[in-house]
Design a protein around this motif. Sequence first.
Motif, PDB file in Angstrom:
ATOM      1  N   LYS A  44       0.852  -1.199   0.000  1.00  0.00           N
ATOM      2  CA  LYS A  44       0.000   0.000   0.000  1.00  0.00           C
ATOM      3  C   LYS A  44       0.883   1.242   0.000  1.00  0.00           C
ATOM      4  N   GLU A  45       0.518   2.241  -0.791  1.00  0.00           N
ATOM      5  CA  GLU A  45       1.208   3.530  -0.757  1.00  0.00           C
ATOM      6  C   GLU A  45       0.321   4.562  -0.072  1.00  0.00           C
ATOM      7  N   VAL A  46       0.909   5.339   0.820  1.00  0.00           N
ATOM      8  CA  VAL A  46       0.201   6.428   1.475  1.00  0.00           C
ATOM      9  C   VAL A  46       0.921   7.731   1.136  1.00  0.00           C
ATOM     10  N   PRO A  47       0.198   8.821   0.985  1.00  0.00           N
ATOM     11  CA  PRO A  47       0.845  10.084   0.597  1.00  0.00           C
ATOM     12  C   PRO A  47       1.710  10.661   1.711  1.00  0.00           C
ATOM     13  N   THR A  48       2.811  11.263   1.317  1.00  0.00           N
ATOM     14  CA  THR A  48       3.684  11.924   2.273  1.00  0.00           C
ATOM     15  C   THR A  48       4.252  13.191   1.667  1.00  0.00           C
ATOM     16  N   THR A  49       4.611  14.114   2.512  1.00  0.00           N
ATOM     17  CA  THR A  49       5.289  15.338   2.091  1.00  0.00           C
ATOM     18  C   THR A  49       6.770  15.211   2.416  1.00  0.00           C
ATOM     19  N   PHE A  50       7.596  15.314   1.399  1.00  0.00           N
ATOM     20  CA  PHE A  50       9.044  15.231   1.579  1.00  0.00           C
ATOM     21  C   PHE A  50       9.541  16.621   1.976  1.00  0.00           C
ATOM     22  N   LYS A  51      10.049  16.737   3.189  1.00  0.00           N
ATOM     23  CA  LYS A  51      10.381  18.045   3.752  1.00  0.00           C
ATOM     24  C   LYS A  51      11.801  18.493   3.366  1.00  0.00           C
ATOM     25  N   PRO A  52      12.062  19.793   3.354  1.00  0.00           N
ATOM     26  CA  PRO A  52      13.416  20.288   3.067  1.00  0.00           C
ATOM     27  C   PRO A  52      14.383  19.874   4.167  1.00  0.00           C
ATOM     28  N   ARG A  53      15.627  19.628   3.778  1.00  0.00           N
ATOM     29  CA  ARG A  53      16.670  19.305   4.747  1.00  0.00           C
ATOM     30  C   ARG A  53      17.023  20.545   5.549  1.00  0.00           C
ATOM     31  N   ARG A  54      17.137  20.389   6.882  1.00  0.00           N
ATOM     32  CA  ARG A  54      17.464  21.513   7.764  1.00  0.00           C
ATOM     33  C   ARG A  54      18.952  21.598   8.050  1.00  0.00           C
ATOM     34  N   TYR A  55      19.569  20.454   8.301  1.00  0.00           N
ATOM     35  CA  TYR A  55      20.997  20.423   8.639  1.00  0.00           C
ATOM     36  C   TYR A  55      21.685  19.335   7.827  1.00  0.00           C
ATOM     37  N   GLY A  56      22.983  19.482   7.651  1.00  0.00           N
ATOM     38  CA  GLY A  56      23.753  18.451   6.959  1.00  0.00           C
ATOM     39  C   GLY A  56      23.612  18.540   5.452  1.00  0.00           C
ATOM     40  N   GLU A  57      24.164  17.525   4.763  1.00  0.00           N
ATOM     41  CA  GLU A  57      24.191  17.524   3.308  1.00  0.00           C
ATOM     42  C   GLU A  57      23.595  16.231   2.762  1.00  0.00           C
ATOM     43  N   SER A  58      23.059  16.323   1.543  1.00  0.00           N
ATOM     44  CA  SER A  58      22.490  15.158   0.885  1.00  0.00           C
ATOM     45  C   SER A  58      23.587  14.143   0.588  1.00  0.00           C
ATOM     46  N   LYS A  59      23.233  12.851   0.661  1.00  0.00           N
ATOM     47  CA  LYS A  59      24.196  11.781   0.365  1.00  0.00           C
ATOM     48  C   LYS A  59      24.122  11.360  -1.100  1.00  0.00           C
ATOM     49  N   LEU A  60      23.212  11.972  -1.864  1.00  0.00           N
ATOM     50  CA  LEU A  60      23.040  11.599  -3.266  1.00  0.00           C
ATOM     51  C   LEU A  60      24.210  12.111  -4.106  1.00  0.00           C
ATOM     52  N   ASP A  61      24.927  11.191  -4.752  1.00  0.00           N
ATOM     53  CA  ASP A  61      26.000  11.559  -5.663  1.00  0.00           C
ATOM     54  C   ASP A  61      26.028  10.564  -6.814  1.00  0.00           C
ATOM     55  N   PHE A  62      27.036  10.694  -7.667  1.00  0.00           N
ATOM     56  CA  PHE A  62      27.098   9.823  -8.847  1.00  0.00           C
ATOM     57  C   PHE A  62      27.251   8.359  -8.448  1.00  0.00           C
ATOM     58  N   GLY A  63      27.961   8.108  -7.356  1.00  0.00           N
ATOM     59  CA  GLY A  63      28.157   6.740  -6.893  1.00  0.00           C
ATOM     60  C   GLY A  63      26.842   6.072  -6.529  1.00  0.00           C
ATOM     61  N   VAL A  64      25.946   6.830  -5.915  1.00  0.00           N
ATOM     62  CA  VAL A  64      24.634   6.305  -5.549  1.00  0.00           C
ATOM     63  C   VAL A  64      23.842   5.939  -6.801  1.00  0.00           C
ATOM     64  N   ILE A  65      23.886   6.796  -7.797  1.00  0.00           N
ATOM     65  CA  ILE A  65      23.172   6.552  -9.041  1.00  0.00           C
ATOM     66  C   ILE A  65      23.733   5.323  -9.744  1.00  0.00           C
ATOM     67  N   LEU A  66      25.064   5.210  -9.758  1.00  0.00           N
ATOM     68  CA  LEU A  66      25.709   4.064 -10.401  1.00  0.00           C
ATOM     69  C   LEU A  66      25.318   2.758  -9.709  1.00  0.00           C
ATOM     70  N   ASN A  67      25.293   2.777  -8.384  1.00  0.00           N
ATOM     71  CA  ASN A  67      24.898   1.577  -7.638  1.00  0.00           C
ATOM     72  C   ASN A  67      23.448   1.187  -7.929  1.00  0.00           C
ATOM     73  N   LEU A  68      22.584   2.207  -8.088  1.00  0.00           N
ATOM     74  CA  LEU A  68      21.188   1.933  -8.412  1.00  0.00           C
ATOM     75  C   LEU A  68      21.075   1.255  -9.772  1.00  0.00           C
ATOM     76  N   LEU A  69      21.809   1.768 -10.758  1.00  0.00           N
ATOM     77  CA  LEU A  69      21.768   1.183 -12.095  1.00  0.00           C
ATOM     78  C   LEU A  69      22.285  -0.254 -12.080  1.00  0.00           C
ATOM     79  N   LYS A  70      23.335  -0.499 -11.320  1.00  0.00           N
ATOM     80  CA  LYS A  70      23.870  -1.856 -11.204  1.00  0.00           C
ATOM     81  C   LYS A  70      22.838  -2.784 -10.575  1.00  0.00           C
ATOM     82  N   PHE A  71      22.163  -2.284  -9.546  1.00  0.00           N
ATOM     83  CA  PHE A  71      21.166  -3.094  -8.860  1.00  0.00           C
ATOM     84  C   PHE A  71      20.016  -3.445  -9.799  1.00  0.00           C
TER      85      PHE A  71
END
Length: 292
Positions: free
Chosen positions: A251-278
């Motif tokens: 089941k999917e339920v709606p959610t609001t993805f909130k802005p990041r307050r502190y720190g930095e996103s972990k999304l980089d090219f390595g993450v994308i590459l791992n996703l494609l491999k998976f």
Amino acid sequence: MTKHMSILTCSNQKTATSFRLISKKLFGKRVEMFHSKNSLLLTDTTPVYTKRESPQLSIIVPCYNEAENIKILVSAIDKALSSVAWEIIFVDDNSPDNTIDVIRECAARDPRIRGIRRVGRKGLSSAVIEGVLSSSAPFAAVMDGDLQHDECCLVPMLREITEHGYDLVVASRYVVGGDDNGLDGIWRHFLSKGGSSFTRRLLSIQLQDPMSGFFMFKRVLFEKAATQMSGAGFKILLDLICSSSLPLKIKEVPTTFKPRRYGESKLDFGVILNLLKFIARMKVKKVLGGIS
């Protein structure tokens, strides 16, 4: 003779009762009373311990450099789950900002909070697997430690499992009522929506938001799938779905993805590459008959 003993001569039972209440407050122990002809013998016995309620829901939070967010997240979850017996298991990949110290500080005040510090092991998916397998609650949720996931979704997600019989509930940004405005910039919006569309087509997964990192499930089903999961990359939700030997009622339920307050996103090219491999690995496995 026991460890603590005092004798009080009392003129009446009322005085004895008052003394018992005062003693209990002072010593924090159970006090037993034995009468003699003209005196009252009070003996401290086994200490009274506050028994922690067994958690119904374990919230697994993989984290790396989230020291500023931990206390805020704990407070928000405590408020959102006022009617649920919960625990939080933080799995920290040896963050250089000493995230684990903040976790330990919270755990020292609240036994519902636990922390696992991993040394020599990294990765969101493997952290989630380790966290879930350390839990004994019947239900578990996975959410990020960056405050972008809306903790208010936890109760309706749990209700879908306990009342409507779903195995897996996904907090979705892309169903009616959902919102992904917390994503930073056009690039992350493109990766999220494009990745979701790409994944749905290649793996034939009927989810509007297969890239979600916020979901809840029956722990027993996760345990059965765990031995088949790759534990690689960031998209643990896909890993769980593709590794399950049983069809999952989702089941999917709606959610609001909130802005990041502190720190930095972990999304980089390595993450994308791992996703494609998976995705490529799962596609091959599906073609060969490994995925129904």
